[in-house]
Design a protein around this motif. Structure first.
Motif, PDB file in Angstrom:
ATOM      1  N   ALA A  69     -14.879  -2.028 -16.617  1.00 10.68           N
ATOM      2  CA  ALA A  69     -14.838  -1.839 -15.238  1.00 10.68           C
ATOM      3  C   ALA A  69     -15.676  -0.785 -14.839  1.00 10.68           C
ATOM      4  N   TYR A  70     -16.338  -0.650 -13.690  1.00 13.62           N
ATOM      5  CA  TYR A  70     -16.973   0.665 -12.974  1.00 13.62           C
ATOM      6  C   TYR A  70     -16.527   0.513 -11.597  1.00 13.62           C
ATOM      7  N   PRO A  71     -16.569   1.699 -11.087  1.00 13.22           N
ATOM      8  CA  PRO A  71     -16.562   1.625  -9.511  1.00 13.22           C
ATOM      9  C   PRO A  71     -17.807   1.318  -8.694  1.00 13.22           C
ATOM     10  N   GLY A  72     -17.641   1.176  -7.591  1.00  6.90           N
ATOM     11  CA  GLY A  72     -18.833   1.284  -6.855  1.00  6.90           C
ATOM     12  C   GLY A  72     -19.128   2.595  -6.158  1.00  6.90           C
ATOM     13  N   ALA A  73     -20.101   2.707  -5.334  1.00  5.99           N
ATOM     14  CA  ALA A  73     -20.436   3.995  -4.728  1.00  5.99           C
ATOM     15  C   ALA A  73     -19.941   4.016  -3.335  1.00  5.99           C
ATOM     16  N   LEU A  74     -19.431   3.247  -2.793  1.00  2.07           N
ATOM     17  CA  LEU A  74     -18.319   3.390  -1.415  1.00  2.07           C
ATOM     18  C   LEU A  74     -17.241   4.091  -1.724  1.00  2.07           C
ATOM     19  N   ILE A  75     -17.247   5.537  -1.350  1.00  3.27           N
ATOM     20  CA  ILE A  75     -15.853   6.137  -1.779  1.00  3.27           C
ATOM     21  C   ILE A  75     -14.838   6.107  -0.602  1.00  3.27           C
TER      22      ILE A  75
END
Length: 405
Positions: free
Chosen positions: A365-371
């Motif tokens: 899994a990796y996160p998106g750029a919307l913090i």
């Protein structure tokens, strides 16, 4: 239709801008209204008249524009005073470095600002067009070689003259990420002999394809993180790497370091003893200076001479190439905004892996750029740093950010 404002960048001396007349045209064509702060493009040689001709309004009152815009797009990390001016529910697209700016993240969430961090764009094939770290690092790698050549009291290429033969300069590059690969290509074009060190064995083929020699440090450890970044090495590996590297470093005419680990201080790969052992007149260009530097003697933001060695710790080298740096970054921003616009309506889609995160082919899994979004902190590593419970929306648990370069 959304109203988009592109402010003048800060701090003083920042010459890049997040919009060009070409990207303004594209955004206007998609149905957005675009406002540019007066003089925002001057440092990159884009006069206000070109933005006006592209369909943008020019605004001298920045505070008014910050308060009115649906979307703010810039390069610099926003100041708290600027975020406080934004209307609730607006969006900002910029570099953010959220783990370094936790108080700012809290403020963004409190004001229900949707913050898209350009430094957090996943390193996936589909996200390449949005990847500002890559676009800026490539330019920095190029400029680093030019700085090394400028400070070195020798020339890079071999020359055979009636007065004798000049041997080519030896350049060692630490880190074969985007900046490192561009540095290899540039140094080779200038005629140098290039050697490269990187902890990730999978980059060996790329290094050799550019005509450089690969300095191999054998290890059983897995030194690659999600997204292709290098990860923190064990103390045993660091010791072995230092032993192998030392002979190459002290023999180098120029060293260019690019080694970074996401949200960690830059690893110290060149000790003071190595600098002392180098030939006087040699040069070290430390592209990791913004995170403390890969060399123990680097002074971030300065060029100094120590033990007869010139150490270049200049920051934001892409800013010294503002025309192409702005072109590249503005296109990254425009791609982000265009992808979030459907039939003229702007909105963040959390199901988009670039925005909300996803998984690699291997299931990592990796996160998106919307913090932050709708009053919540979405990025799992940032939530963890803020001691918040598990995210209320689906978001991946592994960080995939960095410089580097």
């Amino acid at each position: 239709m959304a109203s988009i404002f592109f402010p003048k960048e800060f701090p003083a001396g920042e010459r890049r801008v997040a919009a060009t007349p070409d990207t303004v045209k594209r955004l206007v064509k998609e149905g957005h209204s675009v406002t540019i702060e007066q003089g925002a493009g001057a440092g990159a040689f884009y006069p206000d008249t070109e933005y006006s001709q592209a369909g943008a309004a020019i605004e001298a009152d920045a505070a008014k524009a910050w308060a009115a815009a649906d979307i703010i797009a810039q390069l610099s990390v926003p100041m708290a005073s600027q975020v406080s001016q934004m209307k609730e529910g607006a969006s900002i697209v910029s570099f953010l470095w959220p783990l370094d700016n936790l108080e700012l993240v809290k403020l963004l969430a409190e004001r229900k600002i949707s913050a898209f961090a350009m430094d957090a764009v996943p390193r996936t094939t589909r996200a390449q067009k949005d990847d500002a770290l890559t676009s800026q690092a490539s330019l920095a790698g190029y400029k680093a070689v030019l700085l090394a050549a400028m400070h070195l009291p020798k020339i890079f290429p071999m020359q055979m003259t009636a007065a004798g033969t000049i041997r080519p300069a030896k350049v060692v590059i630490i880190g074969a990420g985007v900046a490192g690969l561009q540095a290899i290509a540039t140094a080779k074009r200038l005629g140098a002999i290039v050697e490269v060190s990187d902890v990730r064995p999978e980059v060996k083929e790329q290094v050799q394809s550019l005509g450089a020699s690969y300095i191999e440090v054998k290890s059983e450890e897995n030194l690659s993180a999600v997204g292709g970044y290098a990860k923190e090495q064990s103390e045993e590996f660091k010791r072995k790497q230092a032993e192998v590297l030392r002979a190459h470093l002290v023999a180098a005419d120029a060293i260019i370091t690019t080694a970074l680990i996401p949200y960690r201080p830059a690893p110290k790969l060149i000790g003071a003893d190595v600098v002392q052992a180098m030939r006087p007149g040699s040069v070290i260009v430390d592209l990791a200076a913004e995170r403390g530097g890969n060399c123990e003697l680097t002074e971030p933001g300065k060029t100094v001479v120590k033990h007869g060695i010139t150490l270049v710790g200049e920051l934001a080298l892409a800013n010294t190439l503002p025309v192409h740096a702005s072109d590249q970054y503005a296109k990254n921003v425009q791609n982000v905004l265009s992808d979030a616009t459907k039939k003229g309506v702007f909105g963040w889609d959390l199901a988009d892996d670039i925005v909300g995160g996803g998984k690699t082919k291997e299931g990592q899994a990796y996160p998106g750029a919307l913090i932050t979004h709708s009053g919540e902190v979405l990025h799992p590593k940032v939530r963890e740093a803020l001691k918040l419970p598990a995210a209320p929306v689906a978001a991946a648990p592994e960080a995939a950010q960095a410089a580097k370069s």
